[in-house]
Write a protein that holds these residues in place. Structure first.
Motif, PDB file in Angstrom:
ATOM      1  N   MET A  77      34.450  59.142  35.508  1.00 47.22           N
ATOM      2  CA  MET A  77      34.280  57.549  36.674  1.00 47.22           C
ATOM      3  C   MET A  77      33.188  57.721  36.854  1.00 47.22           C
ATOM      4  SD  MET A  77      38.223  56.629  36.977  1.00 47.22           S
ATOM      5  CE  MET A  77      38.037  54.465  37.242  1.00 47.22           C
TER       6      MET A  77
ATOM      7  N   HIS B  85      28.976  46.992  32.298  1.00 49.20           N
ATOM      8  CA  HIS B  85      29.983  47.509  33.027  1.00 49.20           C
ATOM      9  C   HIS B  85      31.305  47.071  32.317  1.00 49.20           C
ATOM     10  CE1 HIS B  85      26.736  46.744  36.186  1.00 49.20           C
ATOM     11  NE2 HIS B  85      26.965  47.361  36.595  1.00 49.20           N
ATOM     12  N   PRO B  86      31.756  48.817  32.575  1.00 52.47           N
ATOM     13  CA  PRO B  86      33.352  49.295  31.642  1.00 52.47           C
ATOM     14  C   PRO B  86      34.817  48.144  32.495  1.00 52.47           C
ATOM     15  CG  PRO B  86      33.301  50.849  33.204  1.00 52.47           C
ATOM     16  CD  PRO B  86      31.859  50.095  33.256  1.00 52.47           C
ATOM     17  N   GLU B  87      35.488  47.703  32.163  1.00 59.16           N
ATOM     18  CA  GLU B  87      36.693  47.620  32.538  1.00 59.16           C
ATOM     19  C   GLU B  87      38.180  48.523  32.838  1.00 59.16           C
ATOM     20  OE1 GLU B  87      38.410  43.796  30.038  1.00 59.16           O
ATOM     21  OE2 GLU B  87      37.021  42.977  29.910  1.00 59.16           O
ATOM     22  N   TRP B  88      38.127  48.939  33.130  1.00 54.64           N
ATOM     23  CA  TRP B  88      38.619  50.505  33.263  1.00 54.64           C
ATOM     24  C   TRP B  88      39.565  50.692  34.366  1.00 54.64           C
ATOM     25  CZ3 TRP B  88      34.629  54.557  34.322  1.00 54.64           C
ATOM     26  CH2 TRP B  88      33.302  54.110  35.376  1.00 54.64           C
ATOM     27  N   SER B  89      40.800  51.801  34.125  1.00 51.12           N
ATOM     28  CA  SER B  89      41.372  51.713  35.536  1.00 51.12           C
ATOM     29  C   SER B  89      42.313  52.778  35.274  1.00 51.12           C
ATOM     30  CB  SER B  89      43.047  50.977  34.916  1.00 51.12           C
ATOM     31  OG  SER B  89      44.098  51.658  33.954  1.00 51.12           O
ATOM     32  N   ASN B  90      42.492  53.806  36.529  1.00 49.18           N
ATOM     33  CA  ASN B  90      42.915  55.065  37.202  1.00 49.18           C
ATOM     34  C   ASN B  90      44.286  55.806  37.353  1.00 49.18           C
ATOM     35  OD1 ASN B  90      42.018  57.486  39.567  1.00 49.18           O
ATOM     36  ND2 ASN B  90      42.506  58.555  38.112  1.00 49.18           N
TER      37      ASN B  90
ATOM     38  N   HIS C  68      30.688  41.025  28.509  1.00 52.10           N
ATOM     39  CA  HIS C  68      31.086  39.474  28.203  1.00 52.10           C
ATOM     40  C   HIS C  68      30.400  38.013  27.966  1.00 52.10           C
ATOM     41  CE1 HIS C  68      33.752  42.062  31.320  1.00 52.10           C
ATOM     42  NE2 HIS C  68      34.931  41.359  30.598  1.00 52.10           N
TER      43      HIS C  68
ATOM     44  N   SER D  48      42.044  49.378  39.194  1.00 50.98           N
ATOM     45  CA  SER D  48      41.719  49.626  38.337  1.00 50.98           C
ATOM     46  C   SER D  48      40.390  48.460  38.657  1.00 50.98           C
ATOM     47  CB  SER D  48      42.662  48.664  37.026  1.00 50.98           C
ATOM     48  OG  SER D  48      42.475  46.707  37.578  1.00 50.98           O
ATOM     49  N   ASN D  49      39.225  48.605  37.758  1.00 55.72           N
ATOM     50  CA  ASN D  49      37.923  47.937  38.544  1.00 55.72           C
ATOM     51  C   ASN D  49      37.292  46.718  37.319  1.00 55.72           C
ATOM     52  OD1 ASN D  49      34.416  49.429  37.822  1.00 55.72           O
ATOM     53  ND2 ASN D  49      35.065  48.273  39.302  1.00 55.72           N
ATOM     54  N   VAL D  50      36.673  45.902  37.935  1.00 54.98           N
ATOM     55  CA  VAL D  50      36.023  45.171  36.559  1.00 54.98           C
ATOM     56  C   VAL D  50      34.577  44.286  37.392  1.00 54.98           C
ATOM     57  CG1 VAL D  50      35.855  43.162  35.200  1.00 54.98           C
ATOM     58  CG2 VAL D  50      37.675  44.362  35.062  1.00 54.98           C
ATOM     59  N   TYR D  51      33.662  45.008  37.182  1.00 54.18           N
ATOM     60  CA  TYR D  51      32.736  44.869  37.525  1.00 54.18           C
ATOM     61  C   TYR D  51      32.733  45.103  39.440  1.00 54.18           C
ATOM     62  CZ  TYR D  51      28.033  43.438  38.768  1.00 54.18           C
ATOM     63  OH  TYR D  51      26.289  43.423  39.072  1.00 54.18           O
TER      64      TYR D  51
END
Lengths: 99, 99
Positions: free
Chosen positions: A47, A60-65, A77, B64-67
């Motif tokens: 990451m 930038h991604p939308e991501w989770s861990n 977007h 999670s992360n978005v921007y």
């Protein structure tokens, strides 16, 4: 403004990602992939590298861990769909995950 | 094995987090908080610091992360509920987010 990919561009840029573990997201013009690493340090290390590339690309991604798993969704977007930036970031992430 | 918190321990350890923006998660004995930073670099910088602490504590968030937004859920899978580790990591994250 980043343009959405044309059908021809999708064949060139998105198809290779779909052949490499990415899938289309239900109800969104977006792609998703789940990476599983050996442990948290490996997952977050991925990451961190991807985050630097995301910032360089200004995309930038939308991501989770959760522990050793990283779920990534890519969409632009600006155009509410897939653009060349998603193709670039997706391919970069695959390269980083390989190490 | 990490024990779930007693009611008395929750009053001491979890109540201060609930007074500081954390909320109980619907249907799970877990807490959740959304942090909003100035931009992606600040958001991921926070995650990087929190990741190192998570690894030190051997206790990892679901996040999670978005921007510029980071959503965090804390739970201890060992006891399927809140333990002292969630209280520690939550308080540490709040301190890191303050800078």
């Amino acid at each position: 403004m980043t343009d959405a990919l044309t059908t021809a561009e999708r064949d060139t840029l998105i198809a290779p990602l779909l052949a490499n573990g990415w899938t289309m997201v239900n109800g969104r013009d977006a792609i998703q992939k789940t990476y599983v690493f050996g442990n948290f340090v490996a997952a977050f290390g991925f990451m961190t590298q991807a985050a630097i590339w995301a910032e360089k690309l200004n995309h930038h991604p939308e991501w989770s861990n959760v522990y050793k798993t990283v779920d990534v969704t890519l969409i632009t977007h600006d155009c509410d769909g897939l653009s060349v930036l998603d193709a670039k970031l997706g391919a970069k992430m695959d390269a980083l995950a390989k190490g």
